[in-house]
Design a protein around this motif. Structure first.
Motif, mmCIF file in Angstrom:
data_model
loop_
_atom_site.group_PDB
_atom_site.id
_atom_site.type_symbol
_atom_site.label_atom_id
_atom_site.label_comp_id
_atom_site.label_asym_id
_atom_site.label_seq_id
_atom_site.Cartn_x
_atom_site.Cartn_y
_atom_site.Cartn_z
ATOM 1 N N SER A 274 0.794 -1.291 0.158
ATOM 2 C CA SER A 274 0.015 0.135 0.012
ATOM 3 C C SER A 274 1.032 1.158 -0.042
ATOM 4 N N LEU A 275 0.490 2.166 -0.714
ATOM 5 C CA LEU A 275 1.314 3.345 -0.626
ATOM 6 C C LEU A 275 0.622 4.725 -0.842
ATOM 7 N N ALA A 276 1.266 5.629 -0.268
ATOM 8 C CA ALA A 276 0.593 7.051 -0.408
ATOM 9 C C ALA A 276 1.798 8.192 -0.722
ATOM 10 N N VAL A 277 1.365 9.108 -1.508
ATOM 11 C CA VAL A 277 2.093 10.027 -1.861
ATOM 12 C C VAL A 277 1.519 11.515 -1.542
ATOM 13 N N TRP A 278 2.302 12.431 -1.389
ATOM 14 C CA TRP A 278 1.368 13.903 -0.989
ATOM 15 C C TRP A 278 2.347 15.136 -1.876
ATOM 16 N N SER A 279 1.931 15.818 -2.698
ATOM 17 C CA SER A 279 2.570 16.962 -3.240
ATOM 18 C C SER A 279 1.218 17.847 -3.498
ATOM 19 N N PRO A 280 1.270 19.202 -2.892
ATOM 20 C CA PRO A 280 -0.128 19.788 -2.923
ATOM 21 C C PRO A 280 -0.403 20.490 -4.218
ATOM 22 N N GLY A 281 0.443 20.576 -5.034
ATOM 23 C CA GLY A 281 0.299 21.178 -6.504
ATOM 24 C C GLY A 281 -0.647 20.258 -7.240
ATOM 25 N N LEU A 282 -1.909 20.749 -7.831
ATOM 26 C CA LEU A 282 -2.630 19.943 -8.343
ATOM 27 C C LEU A 282 -2.623 20.187 -10.139
ATOM 28 N N ASN A 283 -2.898 19.088 -10.839
ATOM 29 C CA ASN A 283 -3.106 19.136 -12.264
ATOM 30 C C ASN A 283 -4.424 19.587 -12.616
ATOM 31 N N ALA A 284 -4.827 19.810 -13.956
ATOM 32 C CA ALA A 284 -6.252 20.436 -14.146
ATOM 33 C C ALA A 284 -7.346 19.388 -13.856
ATOM 34 N N ASN A 285 -7.043 18.260 -13.748
ATOM 35 C CA ASN A 285 -8.281 17.223 -13.165
ATOM 36 C C ASN A 285 -8.511 17.462 -11.758
ATOM 37 N N GLY A 286 -7.620 18.296 -10.781
ATOM 38 C CA GLY A 286 -7.677 18.252 -9.495
ATOM 39 C C GLY A 286 -7.061 17.109 -8.771
ATOM 40 N N ASN A 287 -5.891 16.277 -9.602
ATOM 41 C CA ASN A 287 -5.356 15.567 -8.958
ATOM 42 C C ASN A 287 -3.935 15.856 -8.779
ATOM 43 N N SER A 288 -3.280 15.329 -7.712
ATOM 44 C CA SER A 288 -1.707 15.857 -7.588
ATOM 45 C C SER A 288 -0.838 15.660 -8.774
ATOM 46 N N LYS A 289 -0.130 16.640 -9.171
ATOM 47 C CA LYS A 289 0.745 16.652 -10.262
ATOM 48 C C LYS A 289 1.955 15.674 -10.055
ATOM 49 N N LEU A 290 2.741 16.087 -9.146
ATOM 50 C CA LEU A 290 4.031 15.521 -8.545
ATOM 51 C C LEU A 290 3.603 13.760 -8.310
ATOM 52 N N GLY A 291 2.427 14.002 -7.393
ATOM 53 C CA GLY A 291 2.078 12.738 -7.002
ATOM 54 C C GLY A 291 1.873 11.672 -7.908
ATOM 55 N N SER A 292 1.263 12.001 -8.847
ATOM 56 C CA SER A 292 1.075 11.059 -10.105
ATOM 57 C C SER A 292 2.159 10.536 -10.804
ATOM 58 N N LEU A 293 3.009 11.746 -10.933
ATOM 59 C CA LEU A 293 4.284 11.460 -11.574
ATOM 60 C C LEU A 293 5.193 10.585 -10.746
ATOM 61 N N ALA A 294 5.263 10.939 -9.657
ATOM 62 C CA ALA A 294 6.050 9.980 -8.498
ATOM 63 C C ALA A 294 5.507 8.576 -8.774
ATOM 64 N N LEU A 295 4.440 8.492 -8.872
ATOM 65 C CA LEU A 295 3.617 6.998 -8.560
ATOM 66 C C LEU A 295 4.203 6.279 -10.048
ATOM 67 N N GLU A 296 3.908 7.144 -11.143
ATOM 68 C CA GLU A 296 4.163 6.507 -12.443
ATOM 69 C C GLU A 296 5.797 6.183 -12.417
ATOM 70 N N LYS A 297 6.816 6.832 -11.950
ATOM 71 C CA LYS A 297 8.137 6.694 -11.892
ATOM 72 C C LYS A 297 8.285 5.243 -11.260
ATOM 73 N N LEU A 298 7.803 5.425 -9.818
ATOM 74 C CA LEU A 298 8.167 4.454 -8.839
ATOM 75 C C LEU A 298 7.472 2.823 -9.506
ATOM 76 N N ALA A 299 6.160 3.180 -9.882
ATOM 77 C CA ALA A 299 5.466 1.818 -10.292
ATOM 78 C C ALA A 299 6.491 1.186 -11.553
ATOM 79 N N ARG A 300 7.041 2.073 -12.523
ATOM 80 C CA ARG A 300 7.951 1.573 -13.641
ATOM 81 C C ARG A 300 9.092 0.957 -13.270
ATOM 82 N N MET A 301 9.694 1.832 -12.206
ATOM 83 C CA MET A 301 10.964 1.039 -11.624
ATOM 84 C C MET A 301 10.997 -0.097 -10.894
ATOM 85 N N MET A 302 9.717 -0.300 -10.254
ATOM 86 C CA MET A 302 9.561 -1.579 -9.456
ATOM 87 C C MET A 302 8.713 -2.572 -10.414
ATOM 88 N N ASN A 303 8.148 -2.124 -11.534
ATOM 89 C CA ASN A 303 7.411 -3.029 -12.137
ATOM 90 C C ASN A 303 6.100 -3.689 -11.594
#
Ligand code: DON
Length: 311
Positions: A274-303
């Motif tokens: 289970s994981l949680a990420v926090w970065s207060p700045g949002l993208n246009a859909n109201g979702n964390s911009k860097l939070g999504s990016l961090a999860l994208e990178k981590l998920a790729r690194m960890m497969n």
């Protein structure tokens, strides 16, 4: 596959220096005061490790992430009868949209858009005063995270109550269709307060462990929900957890996740962590911009992906 601790440190270091952090939500005035430079991430693995990086121990407003936990409680009380009052389809619309409600007779598309979560609050309110229901939700989170320090941020709740005209509109509109059984201000009292719960990434990752572990807390072995229910909540997070950005999140990250306008995202890698990420700045859909990016990178690194072969 990368070493998890190293991957987390790498992702956190990269996010710390990112210039393009998105916009902090200001429509709830109290949220607009948060420092956009914050970044935290925590992972609680099914084999009992908790790894963190950045501001992972700083509480933030969990906002819509709380909807995962209120849905879990309401399913426990109502079972599948809940689905008569709330759908389970992605809305393709912003989180606070009212447009589908007229065509769909006051039945919200899913439990994670505001309208759906207000109905879930109404369900949890049955037979209780709002403060009892709010207490039950906080108690559930404390139990899941094994942390008594989790509380509602009263200033955020008051700030939202004072400016929540759209949510009042949604609640009144649903009441007119008979899909709210309490006075709108009572259901909204519960809704605003559970959105205003403050938690850290560490606390959230711990609270979400049952989703990654077939419905059980991996530490204690206690069953929180059945394996089937855990699977279904994960399915809703994947399809509806990021509003009109849900498809993009599934495409880029590939695991179930639920965002909040406080900049947090709770995600699960079923069978793994289970994981949680926090970065207060949002993208246009109201979702964390860097939070999504961090999860994208981590998920790729960890497969990590629910769409990739295991092993
Ligand atoms: O009702 C609201 O607008 C907020 N309490 C919650 C919205 C939210 O977190 C949407 N998430 N991205």
């Amino acid at each position: 596959m990368a070493d998890l601790e190293q991957a987390l440190a790498e992702v956190a270091a990269e996010m710390a220096v990112s210039e393009d952090r998105g916009e902090v939500a200001t429509y709830i005035p109290q949220l607009g005061r948060v420092d956009a430079k914050k970044f935290g991430i925590a992972v609680a693995t099914n084999d009992g490790r908790v790894l963190t990086a950045g501001d992972a121990d700083e509480p933030f407003s969990i906002q819509s992430i709380s909807k995962v936990f209120t849905l879990t409680l309401a399913l426990g009380e109502k079972g599948d009868a809940l689905w008569k009052r709330v759908g389970r389809e992605p809305s393709g619309n912003p989180f606070n949209s009212i447009v589908q409600l007229e065509h769909e007779s006051g039945i919200p598309r899913n439990p994670f858009i505001n309208a759906g979560a207000i109905v879930v609050s109404d369900i949890l309110l049955a037979g209780h005063q709002p403060r009892e229901t709010i207490g039950e939700i906080v108690h559930f989170l404390r139990f899941l995270a094994n942390d008594e320090a989790i509380v509602v941020d009263r200033e955020v709740a008051a700030s939202e109550q004072a400016t929540g005209y759209r949510n009042f509109a949604l609640a009144n509109y649903m009441r007119s269709f008979g899909n709210l059984t309490h006075a709108p201000e009572l259901a909204l009292g519960v809704y605003f307060h559970h959105c205003a719960i403050a938690m850290s990434c560490r606390q959230l990752a711990l609270a979400g462990r049952f989703l990654a572990n077939g419905g059980r807390n991996p530490d204690t072995g206690h069953s929180v929900v059945s394996p089937e229910r855990a699977r279904r909540i994960n399915a809703l997070m994947l399809t509806c957890g990021h509003y009109d950005g849900s498809g993009d999140f599934a495409f880029r990250v590939g695991i179930p996740g639920k965002s909040g306008v406080g900049g947090g995202i709770l995600a699960s890698v079923p069978g793994v962590a289970s994981l949680a990420v926090w970065s207060p700045g949002l993208n246009a859909n109201g979702n964390s911009k860097l939070g999504s990016l961090a999860l994208e990178k981590l998920a790729r690194m960890m497969n990590w992906s629910v769409f990739a072969p295991r092993g």
